[in-house]
Write a protein that holds these residues in place. Structure first.
Motif, short mmCIF file in Angstrom:
data_model
loop_
_atom_site.label_atom_id
_atom_site.label_comp_id
_atom_site.label_asym_id
_atom_site.label_seq_id
_atom_site.Cartn_x
_atom_site.Cartn_y
_atom_site.Cartn_z
N SER A 5 0.86 -1.19 0.00
CA SER A 5 0.00 0.00 0.00
C SER A 5 0.89 1.24 0.00
O SER A 5 1.80 1.34 0.83
CB SER A 5 -0.89 0.03 1.24
OG SER A 5 -2.03 -0.74 1.01
N ILE A 6 0.61 2.14 -0.92
CA ILE A 6 1.40 3.37 -1.00
C ILE A 6 0.61 4.49 -0.31
O ILE A 6 -0.49 4.84 -0.74
CB ILE A 6 1.71 3.72 -2.47
CG1 ILE A 6 2.43 2.54 -3.14
CG2 ILE A 6 2.57 4.99 -2.55
CD1 ILE A 6 2.72 2.73 -4.61
N VAL A 7 1.19 4.99 0.77
CA VAL A 7 0.47 5.93 1.64
C VAL A 7 1.26 7.23 1.76
O VAL A 7 2.45 7.21 2.10
CB VAL A 7 0.28 5.32 3.05
CG1 VAL A 7 -0.47 6.29 3.96
CG2 VAL A 7 -0.46 3.98 2.96
N SER A 23 1.98 4.37 14.03
CA SER A 23 0.79 3.50 13.95
C SER A 23 0.55 2.99 12.53
O SER A 23 0.20 1.82 12.34
CB SER A 23 -0.46 4.25 14.43
OG SER A 23 -0.33 4.59 15.79
N ILE A 24 0.74 3.86 11.54
CA ILE A 24 0.55 3.44 10.15
C ILE A 24 1.60 2.40 9.78
O ILE A 24 1.29 1.33 9.24
CB ILE A 24 0.66 4.65 9.18
CG1 ILE A 24 -0.52 5.59 9.39
CG2 ILE A 24 0.69 4.17 7.72
CD1 ILE A 24 -0.42 6.87 8.57
N ALA A 25 2.86 2.70 10.12
CA ALA A 25 3.96 1.82 9.73
C ALA A 25 3.90 0.47 10.44
O ALA A 25 4.36 -0.54 9.93
CB ALA A 25 5.29 2.52 10.03
N LYS A 26 3.28 0.46 11.61
CA LYS A 26 3.21 -0.75 12.43
C LYS A 26 2.09 -1.68 11.97
O LYS A 26 2.04 -2.85 12.36
CB LYS A 26 2.99 -0.30 13.88
CG LYS A 26 2.90 -1.39 14.91
CD LYS A 26 3.10 -0.76 16.29
CE LYS A 26 2.29 -1.45 17.36
NZ LYS A 26 0.85 -1.12 17.27
N GLY A 27 1.15 -1.15 11.17
CA GLY A 27 0.07 -2.00 10.67
C GLY A 27 -1.26 -1.83 11.37
O GLY A 27 -2.19 -2.61 11.17
N GLN A 34 -0.16 -6.05 5.82
CA GLN A 34 -0.13 -5.20 4.63
C GLN A 34 1.17 -4.40 4.57
O GLN A 34 1.35 -3.44 5.32
CB GLN A 34 -1.33 -4.24 4.66
CG GLN A 34 -1.41 -3.28 3.51
CD GLN A 34 -1.58 -3.97 2.17
OE1 GLN A 34 -2.55 -4.67 1.95
NE2 GLN A 34 -0.61 -3.76 1.29
N PRO A 35 2.10 -4.77 3.67
CA PRO A 35 3.33 -3.98 3.54
C PRO A 35 3.02 -2.55 3.10
O PRO A 35 2.07 -2.32 2.34
CB PRO A 35 4.12 -4.72 2.46
CG PRO A 35 3.53 -6.09 2.40
CD PRO A 35 2.09 -5.93 2.77
N ILE A 36 3.81 -1.62 3.59
CA ILE A 36 3.54 -0.19 3.39
C ILE A 36 4.75 0.51 2.77
O ILE A 36 5.89 0.26 3.17
CB ILE A 36 3.25 0.49 4.76
CG1 ILE A 36 1.96 -0.05 5.39
CG2 ILE A 36 3.19 2.01 4.64
CD1 ILE A 36 0.68 0.55 4.89
N ILE A 37 4.49 1.37 1.80
CA ILE A 37 5.49 2.34 1.37
C ILE A 37 4.99 3.70 1.84
O ILE A 37 3.85 4.09 1.53
CB ILE A 37 5.66 2.35 -0.17
CG1 ILE A 37 6.26 1.02 -0.64
CG2 ILE A 37 6.54 3.53 -0.61
CD1 ILE A 37 6.37 0.89 -2.15
N ALA A 61 12.47 -0.50 13.29
CA ALA A 61 12.66 -1.86 12.76
C ALA A 61 11.33 -2.58 12.59
O ALA A 61 11.11 -3.66 13.15
CB ALA A 61 13.61 -2.66 13.67
N LEU A 62 10.44 -1.95 11.84
CA LEU A 62 9.08 -2.49 11.68
C LEU A 62 9.01 -3.44 10.48
O LEU A 62 9.49 -3.11 9.39
CB LEU A 62 8.09 -1.35 11.50
CG LEU A 62 7.96 -0.44 12.73
CD1 LEU A 62 7.34 0.89 12.35
CD2 LEU A 62 7.16 -1.11 13.82
#
Length: 333
Positions: A5-7, A23-27, A34-37, A61-62
């Protein structure tokens, strides 16, 4: 693994973003697998600060955080987005007229709307946090004509959470026992926190809010003004605006868009008014009670509105019309 997901978070070097990004980066928002960029946009003078935020995110280190892109360029920040959280805006400075604030923000959100139109996916979900949030959101939506208006929303979840918590404290129950409060209208001091449809779970059974609280004068008076003025009260006490609670509300709002609202519950968000739900004029971003399923919101229809509520809903709509009309004159459209 699911696709990344590109956020985007704008105003990424600011204090709301500082409370939000972890919080966003942690899921906590888009899902635990859901992997995040993360794309982080701020103005050029803030880039050194942003570099520090990037270092900290790296140092967390998430497992889900695949990439972090700090930038001051819209063409980088808005590319291929799944979600855009527009936090950055021009804050109101002392002695500044509301009109001057609007003028500065119209320029920002017109530019960001244009960038969404040009670079983002057409399915992007856009949340506007920067104030005046409703009108900024409307300007962004108008500046991105090929992205559905339904994909734009503004944050009134903080007000919703504030209302919920005030009732909960009054009744001596956890905030999760209070549901279906409503924030109508503008994210400003004219907003109307409405508890006529609110339920409070007390010792296992649901009571109407008025029966649970047993203090009509408070519910129609101090409760409303407390929620309306809460942001100002936090600034007065903390000498800074509410960042932790705003970040939590942003997470709640986006998570509900992604995962849906619980059965039988509705939440408040500022969405595009069309088709005159509850007699609200068209072409405003107005906060309604909504339910969300499959990433699509629907206004909860058919709730009874008494005269007390009606007058407050109309007053906040009038303010939004005035804001919109002022803003549109700056747009040059």
């Amino acid at each position: 693994l699911p696709l990344k997901s590109i956020v985007l978070v704008t105003g990424a070097a600011g204090q709301i973003a500082y409370s939000l990004l972890f919080s966003i980066a942690k899921g906590d928002v888009f899902g635990k697998d859901q992997p995040i960029i993360l794309l982080l946009l701020d103005i050029a003078p803030m880039l050194p600060v942003l570099e520090g935020v990037v270092m900290e995110l790296q140092d967390c280190a998430l497992p889900l955080l695949r990439e972090i892109v700090p930038t001051d360029k819209e063409e980088v920040a808005f590319k291929d987005l799944d979600a855009a959280i527009l936090v950055g805006s021009m804050p109101r400075k002392e002695g500044m007229e509301r009109k001057d604030l609007l003028k500065a923000n119209v320029a920002i959100f017109k530019s960001q709307g244009t960038a969404l139109e040009k670079y983002a996916k057409k399915t992007v979900k856009v949340l506007v946090v920067g104030n005046p949030a409703n009108t900024n959101c409307l300007i962004a939506a108008k500046s991105a004509p090929s992205i559905p208006k339904e994909n734009f929303s503004c944050l009134t979840r903080l007000d919703h959470n504030r209302a919920r918590s005030q009732v909960a404290m009054r009744c001596g129950v956890p905030a999760t026992h209070v549901r279906n409060v409503i924030i109508w209208g503008n994210h400003s001091s004219t907003q109307y926190p409405d508890v006529h449809h609110c339920l409070v779970n007390m010792s296992g059974s649901d009571l109407a809010c008025f029966d649970a609280v047993k203090d009509d004068a408070w519910l129609k008076g101090d409760f409303i003004s407390t929620v309306q003025q809460r942001g100002a009260a936090v600034i007065k006490a903390r000498k800074l605006s509410s960042a932790m609670s705003a970040a939590k509300a942003i997470c709640d709002h986006m998570r509900d868009i992604w995962s849906g609202t619980p059965e039988g519950e509705f939440i408040s968000m500022g969405v595009y008014s069309s088709g005159n739900s509850y007699g609200v004029p068209d072409d405003l971003i107005y906060s309604f009670p909504v339910q969300i399923k499959d990433k699509t919101w629907k206004v909860v229809d058919g709730l009874a509105i008494n005269d007390f509520s009606r007058s407050k809903m109309d007053a906040t709509a009038a303010e939004l019309i005035e804001e919109r009309d002022t803003a549109v004159t700056f747009l040059g459209v």
